[in-house]
Design a protein around this motif. Structure first.
Motif, PDB file in Angstrom:
ATOM      1  N   HIS A  19      -5.422   8.538   0.635  1.00 19.36           N
ATOM      2  CA  HIS A  19      -5.345   7.271   0.110  1.00 19.36           C
ATOM      3  C   HIS A  19      -6.783   7.128  -0.683  1.00 19.36           C
ATOM      4  O   HIS A  19      -7.752   7.160   0.364  1.00 19.36           O
ATOM      5  N   HIS A  21      -9.031   5.908  -4.066  1.00 17.88           N
ATOM      6  CA  HIS A  21      -9.133   5.281  -5.588  1.00 17.88           C
ATOM      7  C   HIS A  21     -10.423   6.217  -6.361  1.00 17.88           C
ATOM      8  O   HIS A  21     -11.309   6.565  -6.048  1.00 17.88           O
ATOM      9  N   HIS A  51      -4.174   2.017  -7.748  1.00 22.62           N
ATOM     10  CA  HIS A  51      -3.162   1.000  -8.137  1.00 22.62           C
ATOM     11  C   HIS A  51      -2.276   1.008  -9.539  1.00 22.62           C
ATOM     12  O   HIS A  51      -2.877   1.164 -10.454  1.00 22.62           O
ATOM     13  N   GLU A  71      -0.766   3.866  -5.421  1.00 26.20           N
ATOM     14  CA  GLU A  71      -0.768   2.595  -4.391  1.00 26.20           C
ATOM     15  C   GLU A  71       0.044   1.536  -5.118  1.00 26.20           C
ATOM     16  O   GLU A  71      -0.587   0.978  -6.159  1.00 26.20           O
ATOM     17  N   ASP A 171      -9.198   5.437   2.083  1.00 26.51           N
ATOM     18  CA  ASP A 171      -8.905   4.426   1.302  1.00 26.51           C
ATOM     19  C   ASP A 171     -10.229   4.023   0.298  1.00 26.51           C
ATOM     20  O   ASP A 171     -10.809   3.022  -0.018  1.00 26.51           O
ATOM     21  N   HIS A 173     -13.235   3.498  -2.069  1.00 24.86           N
ATOM     22  CA  HIS A 173     -13.518   2.877  -3.512  1.00 24.86           C
ATOM     23  C   HIS A 173     -14.991   3.533  -3.957  1.00 24.86           C
ATOM     24  O   HIS A 173     -15.408   2.951  -5.063  1.00 24.86           O
TER      25      HIS A 173
HETATM   26 ZN   LIG Z   1      -6.155   1.387  -1.630  1.00 23.02          ZN
END
Ligand SMILES: [Zn+2]
Ligand SMILES: [Zn+2]
Length: 297
Positions: A19, A21, A51, A71, A171, A173
């Motif tokens: 996961h 980004h 996303h 996602e 996850d 970012h």
């Molecule tokens: Zn995410």
């Protein structure tokens, strides 16, 4: 017995983050920069899960494998999806069951992301069909809001009869110190996208934010009295979670550590999964063992 420990399978262990980004959605690093970071950190595979943007899988030729990922999020839920070949229609955005169905129709995998952070009640997750798993730990949610753990949601769904694997992910970012904060260790015959996806689907992995799990097996002197045994890197405590209060906590003496523990298995436990917690509070999580499989003739 229908249960097979990933530790007894042929193959190798591969470390990956599922996961991630990038600038394709709301991440601060480009896909190339993100992949380079995981390669430098010694990861074997990575999934760029922006996303509603599908990043295809493949190999970079320099030792890092990518898994196709996206996602897919809507009102009150986020789904981490892997191994899909196209993005489902965004008209389905607010119908999580329809999104899951579209992913499964492509042979993809679908996971509930960060349920605590999202505020999704367990009962609503347990009503969904076709899920492969849930994020038991999400690093960016923990670092930013203290809502990274999903263990209660996971156990609620397992107690309701779902069979879900548990992922740890970062996850990232790229805005905080979350990158590298959670990962999976997958047992697979080879580091290819197909082999890694198959092993994830079969539950042949464990999740970690620090400790290593070194063995998980069912022993016991008699066939009708099986015992689940776990071995891990030095930890402060080892916890067995089951349906209802049939688990166990094995804690080290102050200043000491514990590296192995066991739990006698009973059909009434429904499932047993193990968490190994180190002195810093970091966990590793096995996937559930289902007692129905253990006691199957
Ligand atoms: Zn995410
Ligand atoms: Zn999300």
């Amino acid at each position: 017995m229908n249960w097979q420990s990933p530790f007894s399978l042929p193959g190798h262990w591969y470390k990956g983050n599922l996961h991630t980004h990038t600038t394709q959605s709301d991440g601060r690093r480009s896909p190339e920069e993100a992949l380079a970071w995981y390669r430098e950190q010694g990861y074997d595979f990575c999934a760029l899960s922006d996303h509603w943007v599908l990043t295809p899988g493949g190999s970079d030729g320099a030792g890092l494998v990518s898994l196709a990922a996206a996602e897919l999020n809507g009102d009150g839920y986020h789904l981490l999806t892997l191994g899909l070949s196209e993005i489902p229609s965004r008209r389905l955005e607010h119908e999580p069951q329809a999104v899951i169905d579209a992913v499964k129709a492509q042979g993809g995998l679908a996971y509930i992301a960060h349920p605590y952070w999202t505020g999704r009640p367990s009962s609503e997750i347990a009503a969904l069909r076709g899920l492969d798993g849930i994020e038991v730990y999400n690093s960016v949610c923990e670092v930013s809001k203290g809502t990274g753990h999903g263990r209660v949601h996971w156990d609620d769904c397992l107690s309701a009869g779902l069979r879900l694997t548990g992922l740890a992910v970062d996850d990232t970012h790229w805005g905080l110190e979350e990158a590298g904060g959670g990962w999976v260790m997958v047992r697979a015959p080879e580091p290819t996208e197909a082999a890694l996806l198959a092993a994830l689907a079969a539950g042949h992995f464990y999740a970690s934010a620090g400790p290593a799990i070194l063995d998980l097996r069912i022993g016991g002197a008699e066939a009708d009295a099986p015992v689940l045994e776990v071995v891990c890197s030095p930890c402060a405590e080892i916890l067995f979670y089951t349906c209802g209060p049939r688990g166990r906590r094995v804690a080290a003496e102050p200043g000491a550590s514990v590296c192995r523990a066991s739990l006698p298995l009973q059909r009434e436990q429904v499932f047993v999964r193990v968490e190994c917690r180190d002195a810093q509070g970091r966990c590793a999580w096995t996937n559930p063992v289902y007692l129905q499989d253990v006691f199957a003739c």
